[in-house]
Design an enzyme around this catalytic site. Structure first.
Site, PDB file in Angstrom:
ATOM      1  CD  GLU A  69      -4.446  -1.689   2.174  1.00  0.00           C
ATOM      2  OE1 GLU A  69      -5.229  -1.197   3.016  1.00  0.00           O
ATOM      3  OE2 GLU A  69      -3.310  -2.130   2.483  1.00  0.00           O
ATOM      4  CG  ASP A  74      -8.577  -1.064   4.801  1.00  0.00           C
ATOM      5  OD1 ASP A  74      -9.614  -0.529   5.248  1.00  0.00           O
ATOM      6  OD2 ASP A  74      -7.503  -1.056   5.428  1.00  0.00           O
ATOM      7  CE  LYS A  88      -6.519   5.839   3.085  1.00  0.00           C
ATOM      8  NZ  LYS A  88      -5.472   6.134   4.073  1.00  0.00           N
ATOM      9  CG  HIS A 132      -8.364   1.848   2.293  1.00  0.00           C
ATOM     10  ND1 HIS A 132      -7.137   1.339   1.931  1.00  0.00           N
ATOM     11  CD2 HIS A 132      -8.191   2.375   3.525  1.00  0.00           C
ATOM     12  CE1 HIS A 132      -6.256   1.537   2.906  1.00  0.00           C
ATOM     13  NE2 HIS A 132      -6.892   2.164   3.889  1.00  0.00           N
ATOM     14  CG  ASP A 146      -5.057  -1.396   8.664  1.00  0.00           C
ATOM     15  OD1 ASP A 146      -4.531  -0.824   9.646  1.00  0.00           O
ATOM     16  OD2 ASP A 146      -4.846  -1.035   7.496  1.00  0.00           O
ATOM     17  CG  HIS A 169      -5.953  -4.829   5.496  1.00  0.00           C
ATOM     18  ND1 HIS A 169      -4.980  -3.890   5.266  1.00  0.00           N
ATOM     19  CD2 HIS A 169      -5.311  -6.019   5.594  1.00  0.00           C
ATOM     20  CE1 HIS A 169      -3.794  -4.484   5.224  1.00  0.00           C
ATOM     21  NE2 HIS A 169      -3.981  -5.773   5.415  1.00  0.00           N
ATOM     22  CD1 TRP A 186      -2.732   1.765   0.665  1.00  0.00           C
ATOM     23  CD2 TRP A 186      -1.220   2.509   2.144  1.00  0.00           C
ATOM     24  NE1 TRP A 186      -3.060   3.064   0.992  1.00  0.00           N
ATOM     25  CE2 TRP A 186      -2.146   3.546   1.893  1.00  0.00           C
ATOM     26  CE3 TRP A 186      -0.169   2.738   3.028  1.00  0.00           C
ATOM     27  CZ2 TRP A 186      -2.056   4.789   2.520  1.00  0.00           C
ATOM     28  CZ3 TRP A 186      -0.076   3.987   3.646  1.00  0.00           C
ATOM     29  CH2 TRP A 186      -1.016   4.992   3.393  1.00  0.00           C
ATOM     30  CG  ASP A 246      -8.835   4.696   6.044  1.00  0.00           C
ATOM     31  OD1 ASP A 246      -9.263   3.735   6.686  1.00  0.00           O
ATOM     32  OD2 ASP A 246      -7.670   4.787   5.635  1.00  0.00           O
ATOM     33  CG  ASP A 294      -7.422   2.798   9.935  1.00  0.00           C
ATOM     34  OD1 ASP A 294      -7.700   1.743   9.360  1.00  0.00           O
ATOM     35  OD2 ASP A 294      -6.783   3.711   9.394  1.00  0.00           O
TER      36      ASP A 294
END
Length: 425
Positions: A228, A261, A230, A264, A328, A288, A187, A296, A298
């Site tokens: 990955e 993810d 985003k 993302h 993640d 993820h 990423w 994003d 997390d």
């Protein structure tokens, strides 16, 4: 709760699910085969252990200053071992390249070697876990202008190409020593804060860089590549070079895993809905699992509609053996160990709930156009005693019940975390 009570509750749940054609014993075998990769960066707020301190960048932002941050590899490993002791099932450790053992030496990222991670390999053997790996293309002077593998400066671009090449080599050795594939995920934070005119130019450079990186082929029994995407990041709000469209095309053409993810994408997009489509064109996927709150961010994974849909679509697609699951998230506003345990348990619970779904019966209703029956059974499943199955699973795995976790984490905080001093914002 006594063991006898747990067993009695499980037997009642087993009977209830059997009436719908679900074998709970078989489900628990499937659940136990699911390996979840624990992201090491939750313990230290994505700091890493490089000798030369670098400012956090590349869209990485951790908020909070809860006491107990891991300040050394020894503290991180102690935390990870505590987490593992409180989790049922199989696990891997997900390492970023900035977490090597550099022993006070300044080793830039284009110079890292297997020897800097041999201690982690030995630790993984001791704790019976696998390892996944990630190139760290952020928080570095050569990432400050917003571009790494897609930089128009050959010096910067070649630096990061060499870094990722070395990460793949390290991943291969990790997998070879541990006897299971190490998933190497790439990423990059590359993008533009404001309007970018030459999007094509940066994407051409990224493709060329990835092509060069992947020239060296490794045995997939040892390592597998993932890319990955985003939607946007801090400092790359207007354009991200490695978009979903770019990486999906690249993964299909080059036979790599695509990393999905769920933080993302646009908040209205459902990653779960993408799974059955993506699996038509790639052999395997990397997940993820996180929780984005408006962006994003997390946040710690919870058992919400999004995580449930992701797990349900993997199970419904028969793709458990085609999916690698990693976590993640990073939250420094609460007890970091508690965040780990809560997030990982929630992710595994999502898969348990999905595996307990009477999928065949639901599909039969759907195929016959009996949509009321399908809807009602989906609603009925929400009230079935899946919690009793979870408690029994924890008992079989000789780990703490949910009802005991808070007390255990609080005790670890008092005996270990609070002695690490104040964490600076």
């Amino acid at each position: 709760m006594s063991n006898q009570t747990i067993l009695e509750s499980y037997n009642l749940a087993k009977s209830a699910y059997a009436k719908l054609g679900v074998d709970t014993d078989k489900v628990l075998e499937q659940l136990n085969n699911l390996s979840i990769s624990l992201h090491c960066w939750q313990t230290d707020d994505v700091g890493g252990f490089e000798t030369k301190a670098t400012s956090m960048g590349g869209g990485i932002q951790v908020t909070g200053n809860y006491p107990g941050k891991a300040n050394s590899i020894e503290e991180m490993r102690a935390d990870l071992e505590k987490v593992l002791s409180l989790l049922p099932g199989k696990h891997k450790l997900n390492l970023h390249a900035i977490y090597g053992e550099f022993n006070g030496e300044m080793v830039d990222r284009d110079q890292i070697e297997v020897k800097h991670f041999q201690g982690w390999i030995d630790w993984a053997k001791k704790n019976n876990v696998g390892i996944d790996f990630n190139a760290s293309c952020f928080s570095h002077p050569y990432a400050e202008d917003g571009f790494t593998l897609s930089s128009k400066d050959p010096k910067i671009r070649n630096f990061w190409i060499e870094h990722v090449k070395r990460c793949r080599e390290i991943s291969n050795e990790i997998g070879k020593q541990l006897g299971e594939p190490c998933i190497h995920n790439t990423w990059i934070p590359d993008g533009s804060k404001d309007t970018c005119v030459d999007r094509l130019g940066h994407r051409v450079l990224l493709k060329e860089a990835l092509d060069e990186i992947l020239e060296t082929k490794y045995d997939t029994a040892n390592m597998k590549d993932a890319v990955e995407s985003k939607l946007f990041g801090i400092g790359s709000e207007s354009m991200v070079v490695g978009s979903y469209d770019f990486y999906l095309g690249y993964a299909i053409k080059n036979n790599t895993l695509i990393c999905l993810d769920n933080g993302h994408f646009h908040p209205t997009e459902q990653v779960g809905d993408k799974i059955s489509s993506v699996l038509q064109f790639v052999d395997e996927i990397l997940l993820h699992m996180t929780r984005g709150v408006r962006w994003d961010s997390d946040h710690v994974v919870t058992l919400n509609d999004e995580s449930l849909l992701i797990a349900q679509e993997i199970v419904r697609s028969g793709a458990m053996d085609k999916t690698y699951v990693g976590l993640d998230f990073f939250d420094a506003s609460i007890n970091r160990i508690g965040a780990y345990i809560s997030g990982c348990r929630s992710a595994r619970k999502a898969f348990l709930f999905a595996l307990l779904e009477p999928t065949e019966l639901l599909k039969s209703y759907e195929d016959k156009g009996e949509n009321f029956e399908r809807m009602f059974l989906l609603e009925q499943a929400k009230a079935l005693p899946w919690g009793a199955v979870w408690d029994y699973y924890c008992l079989k795995q000789s780990t703490s019940l949910d009802s005991d976790v808070i007390e255990v984490v609080q005790d670890y905080e008092k005996t270990h975390l609070l002695h690490r001093g104040e964490v600076l914002v």
